[in-house]
Design a protein around this motif. Structure first.
Motif, mmCIF file in Angstrom:
data_model
loop_
_atom_site.group_PDB
_atom_site.id
_atom_site.type_symbol
_atom_site.label_atom_id
_atom_site.label_comp_id
_atom_site.label_asym_id
_atom_site.label_seq_id
_atom_site.Cartn_x
_atom_site.Cartn_y
_atom_site.Cartn_z
ATOM 1 N N VAL A 52 0.924 -1.209 0.025
ATOM 2 C CA VAL A 52 -0.110 -0.017 -0.098
ATOM 3 C C VAL A 52 0.758 1.424 -0.102
ATOM 4 O O VAL A 52 0.407 2.282 0.142
ATOM 5 C CB VAL A 52 -0.916 0.031 1.106
ATOM 6 N N LEU A 53 2.174 1.029 0.036
ATOM 7 C CA LEU A 53 2.984 2.355 0.039
ATOM 8 C C LEU A 53 3.484 2.678 -1.604
ATOM 9 O O LEU A 53 4.171 1.795 -2.179
ATOM 10 C CB LEU A 53 4.392 2.083 0.826
ATOM 11 N N ASP A 54 3.046 3.800 -2.137
ATOM 12 C CA ASP A 54 3.296 3.652 -3.564
ATOM 13 C C ASP A 54 4.637 4.612 -3.788
ATOM 14 O O ASP A 54 5.194 4.261 -4.617
ATOM 15 C CB ASP A 54 2.299 4.646 -4.090
ATOM 16 N N ILE A 55 4.860 5.413 -2.947
ATOM 17 C CA ILE A 55 6.193 6.135 -3.064
ATOM 18 C C ILE A 55 6.751 5.843 -1.602
ATOM 19 O O ILE A 55 6.562 6.443 -0.914
ATOM 20 C CB ILE A 55 6.074 7.530 -3.505
ATOM 21 N N ALA A 56 8.224 5.412 -1.586
ATOM 22 C CA ALA A 56 9.014 5.500 -0.456
ATOM 23 C C ALA A 56 10.078 6.424 -0.824
ATOM 24 O O ALA A 56 10.802 6.688 -1.916
ATOM 25 C CB ALA A 56 9.539 4.011 -0.422
ATOM 26 N N TYR A 57 10.609 7.063 0.439
ATOM 27 C CA TYR A 57 11.663 8.110 -0.041
ATOM 28 C C TYR A 57 12.427 8.120 1.181
ATOM 29 O O TYR A 57 12.262 7.657 2.359
ATOM 30 C CB TYR A 57 10.983 9.545 -0.052
ATOM 31 N N ARG A 58 13.519 8.597 0.840
ATOM 32 C CA ARG A 58 14.780 8.886 2.215
ATOM 33 C C ARG A 58 15.588 10.011 1.781
ATOM 34 O O ARG A 58 15.834 10.415 0.694
ATOM 35 C CB ARG A 58 15.661 7.565 2.359
ATOM 36 N N ILE A 59 16.456 10.634 2.771
ATOM 37 C CA ILE A 59 17.411 11.867 2.609
ATOM 38 C C ILE A 59 18.616 11.298 2.667
ATOM 39 O O ILE A 59 18.809 10.398 3.768
ATOM 40 C CB ILE A 59 16.884 12.701 3.624
ATOM 41 N N VAL A 60 19.451 11.525 1.868
ATOM 42 C CA VAL A 60 20.852 11.007 2.137
ATOM 43 C C VAL A 60 21.934 12.353 2.047
ATOM 44 O O VAL A 60 21.843 13.182 1.487
ATOM 45 C CB VAL A 60 21.224 10.092 1.147
ATOM 46 N N ASP A 61 22.847 12.029 2.974
ATOM 47 C CA ASP A 61 24.032 13.209 2.818
ATOM 48 C C ASP A 61 24.919 12.995 1.686
ATOM 49 O O ASP A 61 25.313 11.741 1.320
ATOM 50 C CB ASP A 61 24.937 13.157 4.139
ATOM 51 N N LEU A 115 15.644 10.812 -2.353
ATOM 52 C CA LEU A 115 15.736 10.079 -3.049
ATOM 53 C C LEU A 115 14.329 9.384 -3.012
ATOM 54 O O LEU A 115 13.840 8.978 -1.898
ATOM 55 C CB LEU A 115 16.615 8.797 -2.957
ATOM 56 N N ALA A 116 13.542 9.218 -4.156
ATOM 57 C CA ALA A 116 12.043 8.469 -3.989
ATOM 58 C C ALA A 116 12.079 7.600 -5.042
ATOM 59 O O ALA A 116 12.543 7.476 -6.143
ATOM 60 C CB ALA A 116 11.197 9.637 -4.247
ATOM 61 N N ALA A 117 11.381 6.523 -4.788
ATOM 62 C CA ALA A 117 11.169 5.225 -5.505
ATOM 63 C C ALA A 117 9.602 4.702 -5.589
ATOM 64 O O ALA A 117 9.171 4.965 -4.602
ATOM 65 C CB ALA A 117 11.949 4.294 -5.104
ATOM 66 N N THR A 118 9.250 4.315 -6.578
ATOM 67 C CA THR A 118 7.978 3.624 -6.724
ATOM 68 C C THR A 118 8.429 2.139 -6.924
ATOM 69 O O THR A 118 9.657 1.904 -6.733
ATOM 70 C CB THR A 118 7.142 3.761 -8.095
ATOM 71 N N ASP A 119 7.429 1.242 -6.825
ATOM 72 C CA ASP A 119 7.803 -0.079 -6.787
ATOM 73 C C ASP A 119 8.238 -0.584 -8.242
ATOM 74 O O ASP A 119 9.014 -1.662 -8.602
ATOM 75 C CB ASP A 119 6.628 -1.095 -6.721
ATOM 76 N N VAL A 141 15.274 12.233 -7.854
ATOM 77 C CA VAL A 141 16.483 12.657 -6.917
ATOM 78 C C VAL A 141 16.209 14.113 -7.081
ATOM 79 O O VAL A 141 16.199 14.749 -7.881
ATOM 80 C CB VAL A 141 17.810 12.112 -7.915
ATOM 81 N N ALA A 142 16.306 14.702 -5.700
ATOM 82 C CA ALA A 142 16.122 16.102 -5.852
ATOM 83 C C ALA A 142 17.198 16.894 -4.799
ATOM 84 O O ALA A 142 17.583 16.168 -3.557
ATOM 85 C CB ALA A 142 14.726 16.301 -5.057
ATOM 86 N N TYR A 143 17.667 17.692 -5.232
ATOM 87 C CA TYR A 143 18.724 18.546 -4.468
ATOM 88 C C TYR A 143 17.870 19.266 -3.533
ATOM 89 O O TYR A 143 16.701 19.699 -3.533
ATOM 90 C CB TYR A 143 19.419 19.545 -5.428
ATOM 91 N N GLU A 144 18.707 19.856 -2.211
ATOM 92 C CA GLU A 144 18.130 20.495 -1.109
ATOM 93 C C GLU A 144 17.592 22.118 -1.763
ATOM 94 O O GLU A 144 16.517 22.205 -1.234
ATOM 95 C CB GLU A 144 19.366 20.814 -0.194
ATOM 96 N N ARG A 145 18.175 22.583 -2.828
ATOM 97 C CA ARG A 145 17.541 23.812 -3.201
ATOM 98 C C ARG A 145 16.466 23.556 -4.034
ATOM 99 O O ARG A 145 15.704 24.721 -4.294
ATOM 100 C CB ARG A 145 18.722 24.591 -4.226
ATOM 101 N N THR A 200 14.992 20.009 -16.248
ATOM 102 C CA THR A 200 13.768 19.613 -15.493
ATOM 103 C C THR A 200 14.183 17.880 -15.338
ATOM 104 O O THR A 200 13.056 17.232 -15.087
ATOM 105 C CB THR A 200 12.637 19.729 -16.076
ATOM 106 N N ASN A 201 15.412 17.644 -15.564
ATOM 107 C CA ASN A 201 15.658 16.051 -15.388
ATOM 108 C C ASN A 201 15.179 15.612 -13.859
ATOM 109 O O ASN A 201 15.658 16.124 -12.682
ATOM 110 C CB ASN A 201 17.084 15.888 -15.359
ATOM 111 N N PRO A 202 14.333 14.834 -13.801
ATOM 112 C CA PRO A 202 13.850 14.405 -12.409
ATOM 113 C C PRO A 202 14.925 13.541 -11.595
ATOM 114 O O PRO A 202 14.759 13.141 -10.511
ATOM 115 C CB PRO A 202 12.679 13.687 -12.501
ATOM 116 N N LEU A 203 15.742 12.997 -12.128
ATOM 117 C CA LEU A 203 16.793 11.869 -11.557
ATOM 118 C C LEU A 203 18.352 12.606 -12.015
ATOM 119 O O LEU A 203 19.178 11.859 -12.314
ATOM 120 C CB LEU A 203 16.822 10.632 -12.193
#
Lengths: 167, 211
Positions: free
Chosen positions: B45-54, B62-66, B72-76, B172-175
């Motif tokens: 039931v989790l469509d998108i998992a994410y985590r923040i890395v240094d 970082l966000a992933a679907t199944d 991948v997103a920068y802080e800015r 606009t590269n999402p990754l």
């Protein structure tokens, strides 16, 4: 097109996780609270895409927690003793809290409905109208239950001051 | 007590009356949230998992679907805003679930440590469509340490006049990082733009230029 600005579910957990945990602890006791919390947020996550974007998240989550806690009470009732209808008296689930904590004993001694009204009103901060929606009955009846529950709690507290010490 | 604490708004059954009703011991919610992410993943039931890395170029979301890594997103870029966009464009069933991004996080660590030249994680390109997607797919093939110009990329994707559109696709590269849009420069060798800022672009190019 309807403007849909639904937040990431993680935000709901972050904003309401603590409140829902307090409500669970007050309603089913600390022993079962973690399980009810898990079931509440899992059910909520499952249903989240269908929730209207303008819904009140906290009321929605407390409503789900209420239903899950009833399941938990039924399951515990089945485990503990073969009684049919739960009497509107002392809950069998008023598990004492940490050692030496008199407060849990007192809250647990409230009738189930008063305990729930108090949790939903004063821990989740829901208006009596929403509480009536969750528990059935009228907002006025919910208000009376809350007043009765508080009065009784004060009496119980006065009889046995908590050993943990209040600030 | 945490910052999301609401004891100030509780009523008569509050701290003075029943301190143990409102106090939540440290770590309790963290444990519950981790367990929730695990169960939700297991039950699908989790469509998108994410985590923040240094990383040396700041914190990365970082966000992933199944299907694979989707963002991948920068802080800015503002991580909260990025999560909100994911909720609107893909699904609001989003939780922080670090375990599901273990492989991507480890590979990024290796890359920044100079021990990896390419990424081997499944990608979900559903945030890119049409011409932008074509460009992204071409970028995936630019090897470590190699650069191309926007003009060369436009020519390579069969649309030599679309230099500006290639620029937009890169911007606009999402990754970013994983799909190496940082390897695309202006024809005169100057940096051009970058979603993570020019400092990050220079840092990645320097990392890849190192012997």
């Amino acid at each position: 097109m309807v403007m849909d600005t639904k937040q990431p579910f993680e935000k709901l957990v972050e904003l309401h996780g603590a409140t829902v945990l307090r409500v669970c602890r007050a309603v089913v006791g600390p022993g079962e609270a973690d399980d009810v919390w898990q079931e509440t947020f899992l059910s909520a996550l499952r249903a989240y895409p269908e929730l209207p974007a303008d819904a009140n998240h906290e009321a929605w989550l407390v409503t789900i927690a209420h239903r899950r806690s009833l399941d938990s009470v039924r399951a515990a009732g089945r485990r503990a003793m073969p009684v049919g209808e739960m009497p509107d008296g002392r809950s069998p689930l008023g598990n004492p809290g940490p050692d030496g904590d008199g407060v849990w004993d007192q809250v647990a001694r409230l009738p189930d409905k008063q305990r729930r009204v108090i949790a939903y009103r004063y821990l989740a901060d829901l208006p009596f109208a929403d509480i009536a929606g969750i528990l059935g009955g009228t907002p006025a009846a919910a208000r009376r239950s809350a007043a009765d529950g508080l009065k009784k709690l004060r009496t119980l507290m006065a009889e046995t001051p908590p050993q943990g010490g209040t600030p | 007590m945490t910052s999301t604490d609401r004891t100030s708004r509780t009523g008569p059954v509050d701290l003075a009356f029943a301190p143990h009703l409102t106090a939540i011991e440290p770590g309790a919610l963290h444990r519950l949230r981790s367990a929730l992410a695990e169960t939700a993943t297991r039950e699908g039931v989790l469509d998108i998992a994410y985590r923040i890395v240094d990383s040396p170029v700041g914190q990365l979301l970082l966000a992933a679907t199944d299907r694979g890594l989707v963002r991948v997103a920068y802080e800015r870029e503002d991580h909260d805003a990025v999560l909100q966009q994911l909720a609107e464009r893909l699904s609001p069933r989003i939780l922080e679930a670090p375990a599901r991004l273990g492989s991507a996080a480890a590979q990024l660590d290796e890359y920044f440590a100079g021990r990896r030249r390419g990424f081997d994680v499944p990608l979900d390109l559903s945030l890119s469509a049409g011409f932008r997607r074509t460009v992204i797919q071409h970028l995936e093939g630019i090897p470590f340490g190699v650069t191309e110009s926007y003009t060369e990329v436009a020519r390579a994707v069969g649309n030599p006049k679309a230099v500006r559109a290639v620029g937009t696709a890169c911007a606009t590269n999402p990754l970013p990082v994983v799909v190496p849009c940082h390897r695309v420069l202006r024809s005169d060798g100057s940096l051009g733009g970058y979603i993570g800022g020019l400092e990050a672009k220079s840092a990645l190019l320097a990392l890849e230029a190192a012997p």
